[in-house]
Design a protein around this motif. Structure first.
Motif, short mmCIF file in Angstrom:
data_model
loop_
_atom_site.label_atom_id
_atom_site.label_comp_id
_atom_site.label_asym_id
_atom_site.label_seq_id
_atom_site.Cartn_x
_atom_site.Cartn_y
_atom_site.Cartn_z
N ARG A 93 0.45 -3.46 -5.72
CA ARG A 93 0.42 -2.27 -4.87
C ARG A 93 -0.87 -1.49 -5.10
O ARG A 93 -1.29 -1.27 -6.24
N LEU A 94 -1.49 -1.08 -3.98
CA LEU A 94 -2.64 -0.19 -4.03
C LEU A 94 -2.21 1.21 -3.65
O LEU A 94 -1.56 1.42 -2.62
N ARG A 95 -2.59 2.18 -4.47
CA ARG A 95 -2.44 3.58 -4.10
C ARG A 95 -3.82 4.08 -3.67
O ARG A 95 -4.79 3.96 -4.42
N THR A 142 0.83 -1.21 0.00
CA THR A 142 0.00 0.00 0.00
C THR A 142 0.87 1.25 0.00
O THR A 142 1.97 1.26 0.56
N HIS A 143 0.34 2.32 -0.62
CA HIS A 143 1.04 3.60 -0.62
C HIS A 143 0.03 4.72 -0.82
O HIS A 143 -0.93 4.58 -1.58
N HIS A 180 -8.03 -4.52 -9.00
CA HIS A 180 -8.74 -3.51 -9.78
C HIS A 180 -10.25 -3.74 -9.72
O HIS A 180 -11.03 -2.78 -9.60
N ALA A 181 -10.68 -5.00 -9.80
CA ALA A 181 -12.11 -5.31 -9.69
C ALA A 181 -12.65 -4.85 -8.33
O ALA A 181 -13.78 -4.32 -8.24
N LEU A 220 -7.69 6.01 -6.20
CA LEU A 220 -7.71 4.60 -5.80
C LEU A 220 -7.34 3.83 -7.05
O LEU A 220 -8.12 3.72 -8.00
N VAL A 221 -6.10 3.28 -7.07
CA VAL A 221 -5.60 2.74 -8.33
C VAL A 221 -4.54 1.66 -8.08
O VAL A 221 -3.87 1.66 -7.06
N THR A 222 -4.43 0.75 -9.03
CA THR A 222 -3.35 -0.22 -9.05
C THR A 222 -2.92 -0.42 -10.49
O THR A 222 -3.53 0.14 -11.41
#
Length: 536
Positions: A409-411, A201-202, A342-343, A207-209
């Motif tokens: 990674r999730l932003r 996570t970062h 992403h889903a 909200l994106v990967t």
């Protein structure tokens, strides 16, 4: 006659086994989608915990390798929830592994926890106002990831426990990420062996990967020069200036830049320049960050740095050595895991920003010089994108993990578009309703993706196959740091010792104040400095 200790153990073991619920067959529990809705409700119910963690870690403002309060606080929360805590991992006192469950699969959750020097900032005001002049702060927003990671881990654990889903959760912090100085040592210590997947996570502003390659490879190293002191006026010829060597290396490197690849980035500071002008400096250091597109090129850049240091030492009759602080490969992210995440992003959606949130964001953007401020992001990217090598990209030592474990990674959206990274402006929103909402939404996505991985063996198998046959088929990770090198855990000792007494007075007290803004007396939204002319 049986040994008495063995007799006791034979009596205890069945009781212990009986206390651990057996895993339920997959067909006897709710579907993956139902479990994801359940874990989503768990995370939503912990909005208050998200807010408190965001605010508390922000108030700590601890630099890399000095995250003592932060580490104690996070592990305390996880321990109370039933996680087993191991401290001091890989030779780093603030590193920990918080583990719940047993057996396969083993899923990790990992975000950064450290602050940055000279980025102290009062949150919730659209102008520069340090809480401690010259002090450390969260000028990157790393105080958000602990809330995302811990809340997601707790929610996932509760659902797994309730439905007796087998597997192991491990929460591991990104210690000293701003120094890129911890995760190589974690890999070398075997902390990720046997792990099936990593959810990273970062902080971001959406909200994106993504999957594919991201960021630059980097080496962080200090070149240390050793000379001989002497009286600067009475007998300068008797001295050998280590500072001269450091400065000559800097000059030589700057002349060489014209003949380096355009893709490289290199920056330095004189981290030790001597004691006082009338003493020829016997010790000096210059600290470089070398960046390139990939591991082979950054290794070449580092070797050139060694040559420069050797030449500078030869010119000044000094000696040289180096302290490797950290390193990282570029990041590689897993496509099947990114597709699943992403889903879940599309299912969760962005936070519902209030008009107050948007007014504040636009005020900050105007302060940053934007004449047509657009406020906070309100649209998700509908398509999953493939990352590409990018010249001048930032570095992150999650890259070290990504070449050893399938990683995504999730932003998450806890900052304002248009602020400057590694700067006080990135701390303005980091302990406000923007960050509180963004961190909880990030936790929702992480928890749902964890449930996917724990309950969908086909997804996990696709992720491993992609990792083996695509990501690492032709390139195998090797450390840029020699074996036997110790983490530079002392690097921020003096700075934090200087600021801790002031930071302690600023610690958030959730027993007295609903939010850190309330504790600081900041109204939401504050749109201009008191006494300032109204904004156009």
């Amino acid at each position: 006659m049986p040994h008495p200790r063995r007799t006791v153990l034979r009596g205890i073991v069945p009781l212990l086994l009986a206390a651990v619920p057996a895993a339920l067959p997959a067909q006897s529990r709710p579907s993956t989608e139902q479990l994801k809705q359940e874990v989503l409700r768990e995370v939503v119910s912990m909005q208050k915990l998200s807010q408190q963690m965001v605010d508390m870690v922000f108030s700590f403002s601890e630099l890399g390798f000095q995250e003592q309060w932060t580490s104690d606080y996070i592990t305390g929360i996880l321990r109370r929830e039933g996680f087993r805590i191991e401290r001091g991992c890989a030779g780093m006192p603030t590193c920990y592994v918080a583990t719940w469950g047993s057996g396969a699969p083993v899923i990790g959750i990992m975000g950064d926890i450290d602050g940055l020097p000279e980025t102290s900032q009062k949150p919730g005001v659209p102008w520069q106002e340090p809480l401690i002049p010259g002090g450390p702060g969260h000028g990157e927003g790393h105080n958000g990831s602990p809330a995302v990671d811990a809340v997601a881990a707790i929610a996932t654990k509760r659902v797994m426990e309730r439905h007796r889903i087998p597997g192991t959760i491990r929460v591991i912090p990104g210690v000293a990420e701003e120094l890129l100085a911890s995760r190589t040592f974690m890999v070398m210590a075997g902390m990720f062996e046997g792990m099936d997947a990593m959810l990273s996570t970062h902080v971001g502003n959406n909200l994106v990967t993504e999957y594919g390659i991201r960021g630059s490879a980097m080496v962080s190293t200090r070149y240390n020069f050793h000379g001989r002191s002497a009286h600067g006026a009475g007998a300068p010829w008797a001295g050998r200036s280590a500072l001269d060597a450091a400065m000559l290396m800097d000059i030589g490197w700057n002349f060489r830049r014209e003949h380096l690849r355009l893709q490289q980035r290199s920056h330095s500071v004189i981290s030790n320049g001597g004691s006082q002008p009338n003493v020829v400096p016997s010790e000096a250091s210059i600290w470089y960050f070398f960046r390139e597109m990939d591991y082979p090129h950054v290794r070449t850049l580092h070797l050139l740095g060694d040559t420069m240091a050797m030449a500078a030492a030869a010119m000044t009759s000094t000696r040289w050595d180096q302290t490797l602080v950290g390193s990282t490969w570029e990041q590689t992210y897993n496509r099947p895991m990114a597709e699943a995440m992403h889903a879940n992003i599309l299912a969760v959606g962005l936070p519902q920003w209030t008009e107050a949130d948007q007014q504040f964001a636009r005020a900050v953007q105007r302060m940053m010089g934007d004449t047509t401020p657009g406020g906070l992001t309100t649209q998700l990217g509908r398509e999953l994108r493939e990352g590409q090598p990018e010249m001048g990209a930032a570095s992150d030592d999650i890259g070290e993990v990504s070449w050893n474990v399938p990683t995504v990674r999730l932003r998450f959206p806890s900052n304002i578009p248009g602020v400057t990274g590694h700067h006080w402006s990135s701390g303005i929103a980091a302990a406000t309703p923007i960050a509180h909402k963004g961190a909880n939404h990030g936790a929702r996505v992480v928890a749902m993706t964890a449930i996917d991985l724990f309950t969908d063996p086909a997804l996990l198998e696709r992720s491993k196959t992609y990792f083996r046959d695509v990501q690492t088929k032709e390139r195998k990770w090797t450390s840029l740091i020699p074996k036997g090198t110790q983490p530079a855990i002392q690097i921020n000792d003096e700075r934090m010792a200087r600021y801790r007494p002031q930071l302690e007075k600023l610690r958030y007290d959730p027993t007295k104040y609903a939010t850190y803004l309330e504790q600081l007396g900041v109204a939401w939204p504050t749109l201009q400095r008191p006494g300032a002319a109204p904004a156009n």
